[in-house]
Scaffold this active site. Structure first.
Site, PDB file in Angstrom:
ATOM      1  N   VAL A  14      -4.592   7.808   5.547  1.00 15.35           N
ATOM      2  CA  VAL A  14      -3.409   7.722   5.902  1.00 15.35           C
ATOM      3  C   VAL A  14      -1.923   7.843   5.366  1.00 15.35           C
ATOM      4  O   VAL A  14      -0.610   7.263   5.096  1.00 15.35           O
ATOM      5  CB  VAL A  14      -2.777   5.944   5.902  1.00 15.35           C
ATOM      6  N   ASP A  15      -2.116   8.667   3.970  1.00 19.65           N
ATOM      7  CA  ASP A  15      -1.389   8.855   3.300  1.00 19.65           C
ATOM      8  C   ASP A  15      -0.512   9.807   3.545  1.00 19.65           C
ATOM      9  O   ASP A  15      -0.712  10.927   4.560  1.00 19.65           O
ATOM     10  CB  ASP A  15      -2.057   8.531   1.108  1.00 19.65           C
ATOM     11  N   ASN A  30     -18.922  17.408  -1.621  1.00 21.71           N
ATOM     12  CA  ASN A  30     -18.832  16.368  -1.404  1.00 21.71           C
ATOM     13  C   ASN A  30     -19.445  16.257  -3.253  1.00 21.71           C
ATOM     14  O   ASN A  30     -20.524  16.826  -2.822  1.00 21.71           O
ATOM     15  CB  ASN A  30     -19.552  15.125  -0.097  1.00 21.71           C
ATOM     16  N   ARG A  81       0.880  -1.178  -0.176  1.00 22.93           N
ATOM     17  CA  ARG A  81      -0.441  -0.249  -0.212  1.00 22.93           C
ATOM     18  C   ARG A  81       0.854   0.979   0.176  1.00 22.93           C
ATOM     19  O   ARG A  81       0.818   2.614  -0.664  1.00 22.93           O
ATOM     20  CB  ARG A  81      -1.232   0.163   0.916  1.00 22.93           C
ATOM     21  N   SER A  88     -17.512  11.004   4.213  1.00 22.58           N
ATOM     22  CA  SER A  88     -18.986   9.894   4.594  1.00 22.58           C
ATOM     23  C   SER A  88     -19.270  10.795   5.672  1.00 22.58           C
ATOM     24  O   SER A  88     -20.387  10.344   5.910  1.00 22.58           O
ATOM     25  CB  SER A  88     -18.814   8.397   4.568  1.00 22.58           C
ATOM     26  N   HIS A 131      -6.523   9.021  11.612  1.00 23.98           N
ATOM     27  CA  HIS A 131      -5.900   6.910  12.219  1.00 23.98           C
ATOM     28  C   HIS A 131      -4.626   6.703  11.814  1.00 23.98           C
ATOM     29  O   HIS A 131      -5.030   5.322  11.323  1.00 23.98           O
ATOM     30  CB  HIS A 131      -7.080   7.220  10.865  1.00 23.98           C
TER      31      HIS A 131
END
Length: 262
Positions: A104-105, A226, A71, A202, A120
């Site tokens: 998480v990037d 969004n 990933r 979301s 996160h």
């Protein structure tokens, strides 16, 4: 949409404290899939919960580390999109601003954002599994490039240079609490801002989904970017239907064009 964008630009351009909360949508525009969608190829036989838990890492650390290295390699090849760069521009225009991300990037950092809060965790912030949780950089563990998996996808995790425990991915796994310092900083920023932009999230993953509500209850204007309606619609003063890469550059241009002219 044009009127909503104009009103949002007025709010953003006059704000003294801005919080931007981002979710998976903004990274998807750079080609970064969610962790569930990243179960492709040799990983297609797994369920995310077979890999994204502390129990999975203890049972088969080479397999779990291998998946996260795969990933990380994919993220390393992705590039920040105009939405990421627009958020960095907001921070330049409003120095007293905070970027909070559920991703998480490292795309915010590479776009120029200073010190984003990673609720996160991050693929680029590994730490050891010991109770002390010593941080480890990839330079420390001689992993300046993502590791190469064997045919089964496994990569042996390195050892912590401080205590020799195994190094684990620096992300929040199923069953783990969010980092308390990050969550506290995010809540405090939301409670003290003039405008909160929620982008590509979301609105269903808690406790992150509560952050826009905290800002709204504290008197901030909440603006959502969004393409689709979300549960956050009810707390938003303005909903801008579109993607981050489409909407945010236009919003930033309009906000400071109006401010500069005024």
């Amino acid at each position: 949409m044009a009127e909503a964008l104009r009103r949002a630009a007025q709010l953003l351009g006059s704000a003294r404290r801005v919080v931007v909360l981002t979710g998976a949508g903004i990274s998807a525009e750079s080609g970064v899939p969610t962790f569930r969608d990243d179960l492709t190829g040799l990983w297609a036989r797994f369920d995310a919960q077979q890999l994204a838990t502390a129990e999975a890492f203890h049972a088969d650390p080479d397999l779990v580390w291998g998946w996260y290295e795969w990933r990380r390699a994919r993220v390393s090849r992705a590039e920040p999109n105009p939405g990421h760069r627009a958020i960095a521009a907001i921070q330049t225009r409003v120095p007293d601003s905070t970027v909070i991300t559920q991703n998480v990037d490292d795309l915010h950092e590479r776009a120029g954002t200073r010190a984003p809060i990673h609720l996160h965790g991050s693929l680029f912030a590994p730490r050891c599994i010991a109770a002390a949780g010593h941080p480890a950089t990839f330079e420390d563990i001689s992993e300046s490039e993502p590791g190469q998996p064997d045919e089964g996808g496994r990569v042996a995790p390195p050892q912590c240079t401080s205590c020799s425990a195994l190094v684990r991915p620096g992300v929040v796994w199923f069953g783990e609490a969010l980092p308390q310092a990050a969550l506290t900083a995010a809540v405090e920023a939301a409670a003290d801002c003039d405008v909160l932009l929620t982008v590509g999230t979301s609105g269903v993953v808690y406790p992150a989904a509560e952050i826009p509500g905290i800002a709204a209850r504290s008197g901030a204007a909440v603006i959502q970017v969004n393409p689709q309606p979300t549960p956050l619609d009810r707390v938003c003063a303005i909903n801008l239907r579109g993607t981050a890469a489409q909407v945010l550059p236009a919003l930033v241009a309009a906000a400071w064009e109006e401010t500069d002219e005024g």
